[in-house]
Scaffold this motif. Structure first.
Motif, PDB file in Angstrom:
ATOM      1  N   VAL A  43       0.684  -1.156   0.072  1.00 12.12           N
ATOM      2  CA  VAL A  43       0.032   0.116  -0.013  1.00 12.12           C
ATOM      3  C   VAL A  43       0.697   1.339  -0.112  1.00 12.12           C
ATOM      4  O   VAL A  43       0.446   2.421  -0.692  1.00 12.12           O
ATOM      5  CB  VAL A  43      -1.097  -0.083   0.982  1.00 12.12           C
ATOM      6  CG1 VAL A  43      -1.551   1.280   1.230  1.00 12.12           C
ATOM      7  CG2 VAL A  43      -1.887  -1.215   1.095  1.00 12.12           C
ATOM      8  N   LEU A  44       1.949   1.257   0.868  1.00  9.88           N
ATOM      9  CA  LEU A  44       2.687   2.454   0.800  1.00  9.88           C
ATOM     10  C   LEU A  44       3.525   2.673  -0.394  1.00  9.88           C
ATOM     11  O   LEU A  44       3.686   3.822  -0.840  1.00  9.88           O
ATOM     12  CB  LEU A  44       3.685   2.303   2.071  1.00  9.88           C
ATOM     13  CG  LEU A  44       3.175   2.402   3.346  1.00  9.88           C
ATOM     14  CD1 LEU A  44       4.163   2.096   4.335  1.00  9.88           C
ATOM     15  CD2 LEU A  44       2.683   3.588   3.712  1.00  9.88           C
ATOM     16  N   LEU A  64       1.075   3.896  -2.734  1.00 12.16           N
ATOM     17  CA  LEU A  64       0.702   5.398  -2.434  1.00 12.16           C
ATOM     18  C   LEU A  64       1.931   6.415  -2.942  1.00 12.16           C
ATOM     19  O   LEU A  64       1.682   7.637  -3.474  1.00 12.16           O
ATOM     20  CB  LEU A  64       0.378   5.342  -0.889  1.00 12.16           C
ATOM     21  CG  LEU A  64       0.263   6.504  -0.560  1.00 12.16           C
ATOM     22  CD1 LEU A  64      -1.188   7.375  -1.048  1.00 12.16           C
ATOM     23  CD2 LEU A  64       0.115   6.841   1.145  1.00 12.16           C
ATOM     24  N   SER A 110       8.454   2.044   1.699  1.00 10.26           N
ATOM     25  CA  SER A 110       7.787   0.787   2.196  1.00 10.26           C
ATOM     26  C   SER A 110       8.270   0.298   3.456  1.00 10.26           C
ATOM     27  O   SER A 110       7.483  -0.669   3.952  1.00 10.26           O
ATOM     28  CB  SER A 110       7.547   0.190   1.103  1.00 10.26           C
ATOM     29  OG  SER A 110       8.842  -0.451   0.578  1.00 10.26           O
TER      30      SER A 110
END
Length: 274
Positions: free
Chosen positions: A204-205, A208, A222
């Protein structure tokens, strides 16, 4: 009567022949399977714009697949050399922790340690740590390191040379070979709940920050997933649990002590008479 002859002390290693054969078989299996991935690195590195000499030098001197793929991947995506090197260095730091454990297990001679340090990677560490006994660990480490190092460098050269004949690696889907190999090596390590949480949060990081930061930096960001996942794993779970009051005896082994049993029986008798 003559005394029976005393057998001479044996100098055989503490690993039986059958066990040695099993160690060699497992070590060669890992070395050959992972060593063939050097072909994907050679093609990916050439597609990222590195020369044949640069590609082969990375495999000869760096020799840690994930870091090599991270470096050429960041360069191919347009990242700067310092950003790409930072990402590769970050991924390579895990080998230092492997080395601390292997140094205690293998106890190699001082003259051999600098050369053996070149082979301290995921695969050699896994094979060595899985063995019972120092001789078996040394054998597994040596066979895995030698076979993997030789085959990885050979296939790197073949892949880099053949990349020009193949043309654009993206047209063959070889641009995805590096990440695919890295995920294949990483997936078996993601077993526990905390590891899965860290892996999911890292994805997700990375997604993003991908459109916001230069190439190579999202993978560094991340890494923040690891301390966050560990913090949640160590947090005490108080939801859904009722705090014990003064009249509630504790559960578990402590409740089975003589003093706790006497207190519980006394409280039960008071309740009946009350």
């Amino acid at each position: 009567m003559t005394a029976p002859p005393v057998p001479a002390p044996s100098s055989a290693p503490d690993v039986p022949d059958t066990s040695r054969a099993a160690v060699v078989r497992d070590a060669l299996g890992v070395g050959v399977a992972v060593g063939l991935s050097g072909f994907a690195f050679g093609v990916t590195s050439a597609g990222a714009g590195l020369s044949l000499v640069q590609t082969c030098a990375l495999s000869l001197l760096v020799f840690t697949g994930a870091s090599q793929f991270a470096l050429v991947g960041a360069l191919g995506a347009g990242g700067g050399p310092f950003t790409a090197a930072a990402g590769a260095f970050f991924l390579g730091t895990r080998n230092a922790f492997y080395g601390l454990r292997l140094s205690q297990l293998l106890k190699l001679p001082r003259l051999v340690r600098p050369l053996a340090a070149q082979w301290v990677i995921d695969e050699t560490s896994a094979i060595a740590l899985a063995q019972r006994g120092r001789d078996a660990a040394r054998l597994g480490f040596t066979v895995t390191g030698a076979s993997l190092y030789a085959l990885w460098n050979l296939t790197t050269f073949v892949g880099a040379v053949g990349a020009s004949a193949l043309g654009d690696p993206a047209a063959w889907g070889l641009d995805a070979a590096g990440p695919a190999v890295f995920l294949a090596l990483l997936a078996p390590m993601v077993k526990g709940r905390t590891e899965r949480t860290a892996a999911g949060l890292a994805v997700v990081l990375a997604l993003l920050f991908l459109p916001l930061l230069p190439a190579g930096v999202p993978v560094l960001m991340s890494a923040l997933a690891a301390p966050v996942a560990l913090a949640f794993a160590r947090r005490p779970r108080t939801s859904g649990q009722q705090a014990p009051d003064a009249h509630t005896a504790p559960d578990g082994p402590a409740a089975r002590t003589p003093a706790d049993r006497a207190a519980r029986e006394e409280g039960t008798a008071d309740d009946r008479h009350g």
